[in-house]
Design a protein around this motif. Structure first.
Motif, PDB file in Angstrom:
ATOM      1  N   LEU A  43       0.829  -1.207   0.000  1.00 14.29           N
ATOM      2  CA  LEU A  43       0.000   0.000   0.000  1.00 14.29           C
ATOM      3  C   LEU A  43       0.864   1.258   0.000  1.00 14.29           C
ATOM      4  CD1 LEU A  43      -2.812  -1.090   2.485  1.00 14.29           C
ATOM      5  CD2 LEU A  43      -2.984  -0.866   0.000  1.00 14.29           C
ATOM      6  N   LYS A  44       1.968   1.214   0.723  1.00 10.63           N
ATOM      7  CA  LYS A  44       2.881   2.367   0.716  1.00 10.63           C
ATOM      8  C   LYS A  44       3.459   2.575  -0.676  1.00 10.63           C
ATOM      9  CE  LYS A  44       6.951   4.314   2.993  1.00 10.63           C
ATOM     10  NZ  LYS A  44       8.068   4.098   3.944  1.00 10.63           N
ATOM     11  N   GLU A  45       3.853   1.494  -1.322  1.00  9.65           N
ATOM     12  CA  GLU A  45       4.379   1.590  -2.694  1.00  9.65           C
ATOM     13  C   GLU A  45       3.327   2.133  -3.651  1.00  9.65           C
ATOM     14  OE1 GLU A  45       5.555  -2.406  -3.386  1.00  9.65           O
ATOM     15  OE2 GLU A  45       7.498  -2.210  -2.355  1.00  9.65           O
ATOM     16  N   ALA A  46       2.051   1.857  -3.369  1.00  3.25           N
ATOM     17  CA  ALA A  46       0.963   2.326  -4.229  1.00  3.25           C
ATOM     18  C   ALA A  46       0.571   3.768  -3.944  1.00  3.25           C
ATOM     19  CB  ALA A  46      -0.252   1.414  -4.063  1.00  3.25           C
ATOM     20  N   GLY A  47       1.076   4.353  -2.843  1.00  9.11           N
ATOM     21  CA  GLY A  47       0.790   5.755  -2.578  1.00  9.11           C
ATOM     22  C   GLY A  47       0.296   6.094  -1.190  1.00  9.11           C
ATOM     23  N   LEU A  48       0.118   5.112  -0.305  1.00 13.45           N
ATOM     24  CA  LEU A  48      -0.321   5.409   1.062  1.00 13.45           C
ATOM     25  C   LEU A  48       0.751   6.229   1.764  1.00 13.45           C
ATOM     26  CD1 LEU A  48      -2.433   4.949   3.335  1.00 13.45           C
ATOM     27  CD2 LEU A  48      -1.138   2.894   3.977  1.00 13.45           C
ATOM     28  N   ASP A  49       0.365   7.411   2.275  1.00 13.00           N
ATOM     29  CA  ASP A  49       1.333   8.312   2.906  1.00 13.00           C
ATOM     30  C   ASP A  49       1.405   8.151   4.417  1.00 13.00           C
ATOM     31  OD1 ASP A  49       2.387  10.114   0.695  1.00 13.00           O
ATOM     32  OD2 ASP A  49       0.232  10.316   0.389  1.00 13.00           O
ATOM     33  N   SER A  50       0.286   7.826   5.047  1.00 15.58           N
ATOM     34  CA  SER A  50       0.284   7.671   6.503  1.00 15.58           C
ATOM     35  C   SER A  50      -0.930   6.859   6.914  1.00 15.58           C
ATOM     36  CB  SER A  50       0.280   9.039   7.206  1.00 15.58           C
ATOM     37  OG  SER A  50      -0.809   9.836   6.767  1.00 15.58           O
ATOM     38  N   LEU A  51      -0.837   6.270   8.094  1.00 10.71           N
ATOM     39  CA  LEU A  51      -1.878   5.375   8.598  1.00 10.71           C
ATOM     40  C   LEU A  51      -2.533   5.999   9.821  1.00 10.71           C
ATOM     41  CD1 LEU A  51      -2.988   2.430   8.083  1.00 10.71           C
ATOM     42  CD2 LEU A  51      -1.436   1.698   9.904  1.00 10.71           C
ATOM     43  N   PRO A  52      -3.835   6.281   9.778  1.00  9.55           N
ATOM     44  CA  PRO A  52      -4.506   6.860  10.943  1.00  9.55           C
ATOM     45  C   PRO A  52      -4.671   5.846  12.070  1.00  9.55           C
ATOM     46  CG  PRO A  52      -6.094   6.405   9.196  1.00  9.55           C
ATOM     47  CD  PRO A  52      -4.730   6.124   8.625  1.00  9.55           C
ATOM     48  N   GLY A  53      -4.939   6.366  13.250  1.00 12.40           N
ATOM     49  CA  GLY A  53      -5.101   5.501  14.417  1.00 12.40           C
ATOM     50  C   GLY A  53      -6.514   5.007  14.614  1.00 12.40           C
ATOM     51  N   ALA A  54      -7.233   4.826  13.535  1.00 11.62           N
ATOM     52  CA  ALA A  54      -8.643   4.443  13.611  1.00 11.62           C
ATOM     53  C   ALA A  54      -8.825   3.100  14.304  1.00 11.62           C
ATOM     54  CB  ALA A  54      -9.232   4.379  12.200  1.00 11.62           C
ATOM     55  N   GLY A  55      -9.957   2.959  14.995  1.00 12.76           N
ATOM     56  CA  GLY A  55     -10.328   1.669  15.558  1.00 12.76           C
ATOM     57  C   GLY A  55      -9.618   1.282  16.823  1.00 12.76           C
ATOM     58  N   ALA A  56      -8.875   2.220  17.442  1.00 17.53           N
ATOM     59  CA  ALA A  56      -8.193   1.869  18.692  1.00 17.53           C
ATOM     60  C   ALA A  56      -9.198   1.717  19.827  1.00 17.53           C
ATOM     61  CB  ALA A  56      -7.155   2.929  19.045  1.00 17.53           C
ATOM     62  N   GLU A  57     -10.201   2.610  19.860  1.00 19.29           N
ATOM     63  CA  GLU A  57     -11.184   2.632  20.941  1.00 19.29           C
ATOM     64  C   GLU A  57     -10.432   2.539  22.275  1.00 19.29           C
ATOM     65  OE1 GLU A  57     -13.188   3.396  18.928  1.00 19.29           O
ATOM     66  OE2 GLU A  57     -13.698   1.915  17.430  1.00 19.29           O
ATOM     67  N   ILE A  58     -10.683   1.478  23.050  1.00 18.67           N
ATOM     68  CA  ILE A  58      -9.853   1.103  24.197  1.00 18.67           C
ATOM     69  C   ILE A  58      -9.205  -0.223  23.825  1.00 18.67           C
ATOM     70  CG2 ILE A  58      -9.855   0.362  26.612  1.00 18.67           C
ATOM     71  CD1 ILE A  58     -10.256   3.341  26.361  1.00 18.67           C
ATOM     72  N   LEU A  59      -7.903  -0.345  24.018  1.00 18.22           N
ATOM     73  CA  LEU A  59      -7.181  -1.488  23.486  1.00 18.22           C
ATOM     74  C   LEU A  59      -7.353  -2.770  24.295  1.00 18.22           C
ATOM     75  CD1 LEU A  59      -3.915   0.325  22.344  1.00 18.22           C
ATOM     76  CD2 LEU A  59      -5.633  -0.757  20.866  1.00 18.22           C
ATOM     77  N   ASN A  60      -7.881  -2.684  25.497  1.00 17.54           N
ATOM     78  CA  ASN A  60      -8.134  -3.881  26.289  1.00 17.54           C
ATOM     79  C   ASN A  60      -9.237  -4.713  25.640  1.00 17.54           C
ATOM     80  OD1 ASN A  60      -9.706  -5.414  28.507  1.00 17.54           O
ATOM     81  ND2 ASN A  60      -7.761  -4.917  29.494  1.00 17.54           N
ATOM     82  N   ASP A  61      -9.009  -6.009  25.474  1.00 17.01           N
ATOM     83  CA  ASP A  61      -9.960  -6.855  24.743  1.00 17.01           C
ATOM     84  C   ASP A  61     -11.249  -7.128  25.507  1.00 17.01           C
ATOM     85  OD1 ASP A  61      -8.581  -7.020  22.369  1.00 17.01           O
ATOM     86  OD2 ASP A  61      -7.470  -8.820  22.935  1.00 17.01           O
ATOM     87  N   ARG A  62     -11.258  -6.955  26.814  1.00 16.31           N
ATOM     88  CA  ARG A  62     -12.533  -7.043  27.542  1.00 16.31           C
ATOM     89  C   ARG A  62     -13.504  -5.993  27.027  1.00 16.31           C
ATOM     90  NH1 ARG A  62     -15.687  -4.571  31.189  1.00 16.31           N
ATOM     91  NH2 ARG A  62     -14.325  -2.739  31.202  1.00 16.31           N
ATOM     92  N   VAL A  63     -12.982  -4.788  26.859  1.00 14.52           N
ATOM     93  CA  VAL A  63     -13.803  -3.688  26.348  1.00 14.52           C
ATOM     94  C   VAL A  63     -14.149  -3.916  24.884  1.00 14.52           C
ATOM     95  CG1 VAL A  63     -13.882  -1.200  25.938  1.00 14.52           C
ATOM     96  CG2 VAL A  63     -12.780  -2.087  28.007  1.00 14.52           C
TER      97      VAL A  63
END
Length: 255
Positions: A43-63
């Motif tokens: 994806l970087k080779e295809a043009g992706l410049d940066s990756l957002p922090g989407a979907g982190a929510e709370i990282l504990n798997d209980r949550v």
């Protein structure tokens, strides 16, 4: 996605693609039978410049099992970011809090983010920013079916910004989410550890759909920063300073 990114770059060479997120990368990797780093490299080779922090929510798997069970687990989210840092793809980290998590799980989230940042290769971008925001509950299944509402006060949000600055000494930029907390609280956050007021958003439709009512123009966001006692500074996605275009300067003067 690779084909789409290449086409976008051909059509708009100066466009910066801050796209997808760890849950999407994890899903694509499973579909393709590839590693995270292989997917990100293509994806970087295809043009992706940066990756957002989407979907982190709370990282504990209980949550996560209770509020976002369709997304990757917390450790896989972190593993995707580790892979991005290995190939020097800039990323950001987020936290969506104020629902069912405990105070301990909030701190655990910050510790894990800090640890991943500490592992990045010397000289690589890693997490270039951390952005916490409170849960927006309007129209959500959590509120409708389980009665879970946003329980974050303005004071608590400001303290979370301050704690983020203390807990994340290896992440340079802490962003206040004016979109979810509004002008006055975001201005106070600039005095409490945040150095980034966020950006103008066009057709933002995620947290807005969950009740975030706040809006800014290029004029009003600069005025809000000045009112708080700071000088507005335009930046790129990787926090390089840019000259403010004259048209934007004139808009503020005429505001």
């Amino acid at each position: 996605y690779a084909t789409l990114f290449r086409q976008l770059k051909e059509l708009y060479p100066t466009l910066k693609l801050h796209s997808l997120g760890p849950p999407e990368i994890a899903h694509v990797a499973k579909l393709e039978g590839m590693s995270h780093i292989e997917v990100l490299t293509k994806l970087k080779e295809a043009g992706l410049d940066s990756l957002p922090g989407a979907g982190a929510e709370i990282l504990n798997d209980r949550v996560r099992r209770l509020i976002s069970k369709g997304k990757c687990g917390g450790q896989e989210w972190l593993d995707v970011m580790r892979a991005a840092h290995q190939i020097n793809l800039p990323t950001s980290a987020t936290m969506m809090f104020g629902h069912i998590e405990t105070i301990e799980e909030r701190f655990e989230h910050l510790v894990w983010i800090r640890e991943v940042q500490a592992e990045k290769p010397e000289g690589n971008y890693g997490f270039i920013a951390f952005i916490p925001w409170p849960f927006q509950d309007d129209g959500t299944l959590l509120k409708r079916l389980r009665g879970i509402s946003n329980n974050v006060t303005s004071d608590e949000y400001i303290r979370m910004i301050a704690l983020s600055r203390i807990m994340l000494p290896n992440i340079k930029n802490i962003q206040a989410s004016w979109l979810t907390v509004g002008k006055a609280v975001a201005q106070l956050c600039l005095h409490s550890g945040a150095n980034d007021f966020g950006s103008i958003m066009i057709e933002e439709n995620v947290v807005s759909a969950a009740g975030a009512p706040h809006r800014f123009t290029s004029k009003s966001i600069q005025e809000a920063i000045k009112e708080a006692g700071f000088e507005p500074q335009l930046r790129t996605q990787t926090y390089q300073w840019r000259e403010i275009p004259q048209a934007m300067v004139e808009q503020v003067i005429n505001y």
